[in-house]
Design a protein around this motif. Sequence first.
Motif, PDB file in Angstrom:
ATOM      1  N   ASP A  20       1.269  -8.461 -13.352  1.00  0.00           N
ATOM      2  CA  ASP A  20       2.908  -8.920 -13.654  1.00  0.00           C
ATOM      3  C   ASP A  20       3.211 -10.253 -13.052  1.00  0.00           C
ATOM      4  OD1 ASP A  20       3.541  -6.625 -15.262  1.00  0.00           O
ATOM      5  OD2 ASP A  20       3.390  -5.464 -13.595  1.00  0.00           O
ATOM      6  N   GLY A  21       2.378 -10.901 -12.704  1.00  0.00           N
ATOM      7  CA  GLY A  21       2.437 -12.366 -11.846  1.00  0.00           C
ATOM      8  C   GLY A  21       2.710 -12.337 -10.523  1.00  0.00           C
ATOM      9  N   ILE A  22       2.841 -11.178  -9.681  1.00  0.00           N
ATOM     10  CA  ILE A  22       2.863 -10.958  -8.279  1.00  0.00           C
ATOM     11  C   ILE A  22       1.661 -10.218  -7.581  1.00  0.00           C
ATOM     12  CG2 ILE A  22       5.296 -11.707  -8.205  1.00  0.00           C
ATOM     13  CD1 ILE A  22       5.874  -8.965  -7.764  1.00  0.00           C
ATOM     14  N   ILE A  23       1.397 -10.324  -6.293  1.00  0.00           N
ATOM     15  CA  ILE A  23       0.457  -9.488  -5.802  1.00  0.00           C
ATOM     16  C   ILE A  23       1.331  -9.070  -4.352  1.00  0.00           C
ATOM     17  CG2 ILE A  23      -1.789  -9.679  -4.598  1.00  0.00           C
ATOM     18  CD1 ILE A  23      -2.495 -11.851  -6.745  1.00  0.00           C
ATOM     19  N   SER A  24       1.303  -7.797  -4.197  1.00  0.00           N
ATOM     20  CA  SER A  24       1.960  -7.469  -3.069  1.00  0.00           C
ATOM     21  C   SER A  24       1.311  -7.552  -1.770  1.00  0.00           C
ATOM     22  CB  SER A  24       2.413  -5.982  -2.850  1.00  0.00           C
ATOM     23  OG  SER A  24       1.253  -5.109  -2.908  1.00  0.00           O
ATOM     24  N   GLN A  25       1.912  -7.769  -0.815  1.00  0.00           N
ATOM     25  CA  GLN A  25       1.368  -7.931   0.982  1.00  0.00           C
ATOM     26  C   GLN A  25       0.433  -6.814   0.943  1.00  0.00           C
ATOM     27  OE1 GLN A  25       4.687  -8.432   3.324  1.00  0.00           O
ATOM     28  NE2 GLN A  25       3.298  -9.045   4.941  1.00  0.00           N
ATOM     29  N   GLU A  28      -2.794  -7.831  -0.957  1.00  0.00           N
ATOM     30  CA  GLU A  28      -3.462  -8.815  -0.671  1.00  0.00           C
ATOM     31  C   GLU A  28      -4.380  -8.638   0.463  1.00  0.00           C
ATOM     32  OE1 GLU A  28      -0.859 -12.466  -0.657  1.00  0.00           O
ATOM     33  OE2 GLU A  28      -2.291 -13.341   0.971  1.00  0.00           O
ATOM     34  N   PHE A  55      -3.003 -18.181 -10.086  1.00  0.00           N
ATOM     35  CA  PHE A  55      -1.950 -18.310 -10.676  1.00  0.00           C
ATOM     36  C   PHE A  55      -1.544 -19.512 -11.533  1.00  0.00           C
ATOM     37  CE2 PHE A  55      -0.556 -15.278  -7.191  1.00  0.00           C
ATOM     38  CZ  PHE A  55       0.020 -14.258  -7.895  1.00  0.00           C
ATOM     39  N   ASP A  56      -2.440 -20.809 -11.342  1.00  0.00           N
ATOM     40  CA  ASP A  56      -2.199 -21.746 -11.983  1.00  0.00           C
ATOM     41  C   ASP A  56      -3.363 -21.745 -13.331  1.00  0.00           C
ATOM     42  OD1 ASP A  56      -0.249 -22.779 -10.371  1.00  0.00           O
ATOM     43  OD2 ASP A  56      -1.774 -23.981  -9.109  1.00  0.00           O
TER      44      ASP A  56
ATOM     45  N   GLU B 238       8.471  -8.111   3.391  1.00  0.00           N
ATOM     46  CA  GLU B 238       7.356  -8.222   2.562  1.00  0.00           C
ATOM     47  C   GLU B 238       7.446  -9.639   1.902  1.00  0.00           C
ATOM     48  OE1 GLU B 238       5.844  -5.026   0.577  1.00  0.00           O
ATOM     49  OE2 GLU B 238       4.259  -6.328  -0.263  1.00  0.00           O
ATOM     50  N   LYS B 239       6.057  -9.936   1.755  1.00  0.00           N
ATOM     51  CA  LYS B 239       5.903 -11.303   0.897  1.00  0.00           C
ATOM     52  C   LYS B 239       4.907 -10.919  -0.330  1.00  0.00           C
ATOM     53  CE  LYS B 239       4.959 -15.113   3.689  1.00  0.00           C
ATOM     54  NZ  LYS B 239       4.187 -15.891   4.595  1.00  0.00           N
ATOM     55  N   LEU B 240       5.411 -11.458  -1.211  1.00  0.00           N
ATOM     56  CA  LEU B 240       4.820 -10.899  -2.681  1.00  0.00           C
ATOM     57  C   LEU B 240       4.101 -12.508  -3.117  1.00  0.00           C
ATOM     58  CD1 LEU B 240       7.450  -8.990  -4.321  1.00  0.00           C
ATOM     59  CD2 LEU B 240       5.531  -8.171  -3.129  1.00  0.00           C
ATOM     60  N   ARG B 241       2.932 -12.676  -3.053  1.00  0.00           N
ATOM     61  CA  ARG B 241       2.336 -13.734  -3.643  1.00  0.00           C
ATOM     62  C   ARG B 241       2.375 -13.956  -5.249  1.00  0.00           C
ATOM     63  NH1 ARG B 241      -1.912 -17.110  -2.004  1.00  0.00           N
ATOM     64  NH2 ARG B 241      -2.644 -16.197  -0.227  1.00  0.00           N
ATOM     65  N   CYS B 242       2.962 -15.184  -5.424  1.00  0.00           N
ATOM     66  CA  CYS B 242       3.350 -15.503  -6.904  1.00  0.00           C
ATOM     67  C   CYS B 242       2.894 -16.933  -7.297  1.00  0.00           C
ATOM     68  CB  CYS B 242       4.562 -15.314  -7.205  1.00  0.00           C
ATOM     69  SG  CYS B 242       5.819 -16.319  -6.236  1.00  0.00           S
ATOM     70  N   LYS B 243       2.868 -17.265  -8.444  1.00  0.00           N
ATOM     71  CA  LYS B 243       2.759 -18.606  -8.854  1.00  0.00           C
ATOM     72  C   LYS B 243       3.688 -19.671  -8.085  1.00  0.00           C
ATOM     73  CE  LYS B 243       2.216 -21.507 -12.746  1.00  0.00           C
ATOM     74  NZ  LYS B 243       2.955 -22.637 -12.666  1.00  0.00           N
ATOM     75  N   TYR B 246       5.299 -17.907  -2.352  1.00  0.00           N
ATOM     76  CA  TYR B 246       5.445 -16.244  -2.047  1.00  0.00           C
ATOM     77  C   TYR B 246       6.987 -15.918  -2.637  1.00  0.00           C
ATOM     78  CZ  TYR B 246       1.409 -15.745   0.655  1.00  0.00           C
ATOM     79  OH  TYR B 246       0.094 -15.820   1.222  1.00  0.00           O
ATOM     80  N   ARG B 335       9.272  -6.520 -12.862  1.00  0.00           N
ATOM     81  CA  ARG B 335       8.096  -6.319 -11.802  1.00  0.00           C
ATOM     82  C   ARG B 335       8.771  -6.287 -10.396  1.00  0.00           C
ATOM     83  NH1 ARG B 335       2.578  -6.210  -9.877  1.00  0.00           N
ATOM     84  NH2 ARG B 335       2.846  -5.329  -7.616  1.00  0.00           N
ATOM     85  N   ILE B 336       9.765  -7.393 -10.469  1.00  0.00           N
ATOM     86  CA  ILE B 336      10.277  -7.666  -8.965  1.00  0.00           C
ATOM     87  C   ILE B 336      11.458  -6.435  -8.913  1.00  0.00           C
ATOM     88  CG2 ILE B 336      11.999  -9.384  -8.021  1.00  0.00           C
ATOM     89  CD1 ILE B 336       9.343 -10.159  -7.995  1.00  0.00           C
ATOM     90  N   LYS B 338      10.959  -3.647  -9.795  1.00  0.00           N
ATOM     91  CA  LYS B 338      10.228  -2.429  -9.245  1.00  0.00           C
ATOM     92  C   LYS B 338       9.928  -2.704  -7.832  1.00  0.00           C
ATOM     93  CE  LYS B 338       5.641  -0.591  -9.861  1.00  0.00           C
ATOM     94  NZ  LYS B 338       4.562  -1.029 -10.131  1.00  0.00           N
ATOM     95  N   GLU B 339       9.624  -3.826  -7.565  1.00  0.00           N
ATOM     96  CA  GLU B 339       9.337  -4.016  -5.989  1.00  0.00           C
ATOM     97  C   GLU B 339      10.310  -3.675  -5.188  1.00  0.00           C
ATOM     98  OE1 GLU B 339       6.479  -4.550  -4.454  1.00  0.00           O
ATOM     99  OE2 GLU B 339       5.290  -4.268  -6.232  1.00  0.00           O
ATOM    100  N   LYS B 342      11.765  -0.445  -3.837  1.00  0.00           N
ATOM    101  CA  LYS B 342      11.256   0.122  -2.695  1.00  0.00           C
ATOM    102  C   LYS B 342      12.107  -0.237  -1.306  1.00  0.00           C
ATOM    103  CE  LYS B 342       6.676  -0.623  -4.675  1.00  0.00           C
ATOM    104  NZ  LYS B 342       5.521  -1.390  -4.353  1.00  0.00           N
TER     105      LYS B 342
END
Lengths: 109, 456
Positions: A20-25, A28, A55-56, B238-243, B246, B335-336, B338-339, B342
Amino acid sequence: MEIEIVDFIVKVAACVCGKDGIISQAEEKAMLNLIILEYPNYPLERFNQALDEFFDETLQIEDYLHKLARSGLNPFIINICELSASADGLDIKENIALHKVKLILGSEI
Amino acid sequence: MSHFADASPDPKSHIKTLMRIGYTMPSAVSDILDNSITANAKNIEIHSLPGFKEPNISILDDGDGMSPEELIQNMKIGCKDPSDDRERGDLGRFGSGLKTASFSQARKLTVISKKEGEPLCAAVWDIDRIESENAWCLEILDENEVKAHPLLLLGSKKESGTQVIWEKLSCLNKTNHSLDDETIMASNLSELGNYISLHFHKFMDGKNKRNFSINNAQLQSIDPFMTRSPGYQEGRSEKLRCKGGYIEINTHVLPHFKRMETIPLERLGGANGIVQNQGLYIYRENRLINAGGWLGLAKTSQLGALARVEVNVPSSLDQEWATDVKKSSLQLPPRIKKELRKFLADPIKRSKRVYTYRGKQDKANKYWNIQENENDKTISYQISAENDFLIDIFRVIPKEQKSQLIKYLGQLAENLPLNHIYEKMSESPRDIDQESVTDALLEAIMSRVFEEEINE
């Protein structure tokens, strides 16, 4: 170790976790721990760079797996995908992606 | 066979649409401030110069400035492609902010700019002229005209910078019964100051600090999480990695109202403001976009008033977050949502706990408790409900007498002669003798009962 191979493994795992475009901590962290366990010399900067590139890029999971076809690392790839994606609970999309990885690699195991 | 016809918008009608894009005065000024920050300005000044027949607003910065060619390019509406990737820290998006924000507040926009090593340059959009000519005619001032501009603040000595001038203000909302321009402007500027102090608070402190001022009065940041106040609680993060980086999520619980200092509480809108503004604080590249509200993820409640969830988003996600032209609203991707769900339960639960916390209870002895309520700043002495002797009595007496006894004990505690005790304890503490009070009490009750029986 061919460092590019590890990059692709990271990207396959990112494909499963980051549907969905994000990876949780948690995802990772699990991914990094498994990579370091298997490849202790793989630098953190390289890991971060691989995720940024992921991501790119517009490549699909099949494209990354294709680059790993002859690596002989299928059990590790499936393992890292499964453990990192389920680090914070496996959702439907992640489950489908994981199934796809198993299906593609399964025939070669 | 099909053919194409020129259906470009009529300037006269189009400008009217652009004027009603929905900015408020503070959100319009903020859009100009975004440009100043992107241009690396360290000092941003807002002036409303007095002594002119018509009120005006100037926003002056010491950023990179523009060359004459860049100025003309940037004066075009939609001068940038919204889908282009922006550099980190670039607060722009549509290339329309300067113009649409200005047209929503003023009928005349003048931009004066100076790039290092370049001369002063200026361009003017005048809506009256666009309407009368029905053409997008941008006026370019020559250097002498710029230097003679009555509202010029950007001195030629400054190496670089930009001054945005709004004239023919439409934001004053004047009616027949309105107050005079200066009073309305003073009220608008006060509201603007609070808005900037909150929405740009991350740019007002720390190593990337910028100075913001209105009519030479320095603005102070408003920290919506009151992180430096006693009683503040930091929660999960929390840090969520994204394009592009974060998404950072941090949870906060404010101190109880009674523990908040007066000035920060007032600046956050008082007790009502604290309740109404509970929820999500979404930042885009450190600039606050959404100040409170749960965006459908939780219900606003009195007990959850102290809960805040901070979300920092990089501008690379603008498309996914559906950032609008004003950059004042956005939509959460599924998705956000959903996150984020939490993270909501914990600060709301802790807010409730802060609200309902009755303070710590100490046992004075087995008959008395001391209740210290930190929220109300009160101390009370209460009869211990856990006393074995009292529990035994309650076990054996009938229901009616139980309520009588509770009432009596309540009155007894309420009427504790504290002042008297305090006075005597201070004067002659050694004279106080409580050891034989039980015998005295027994004697007094017995004699009263005996008297009543004789009378009967």
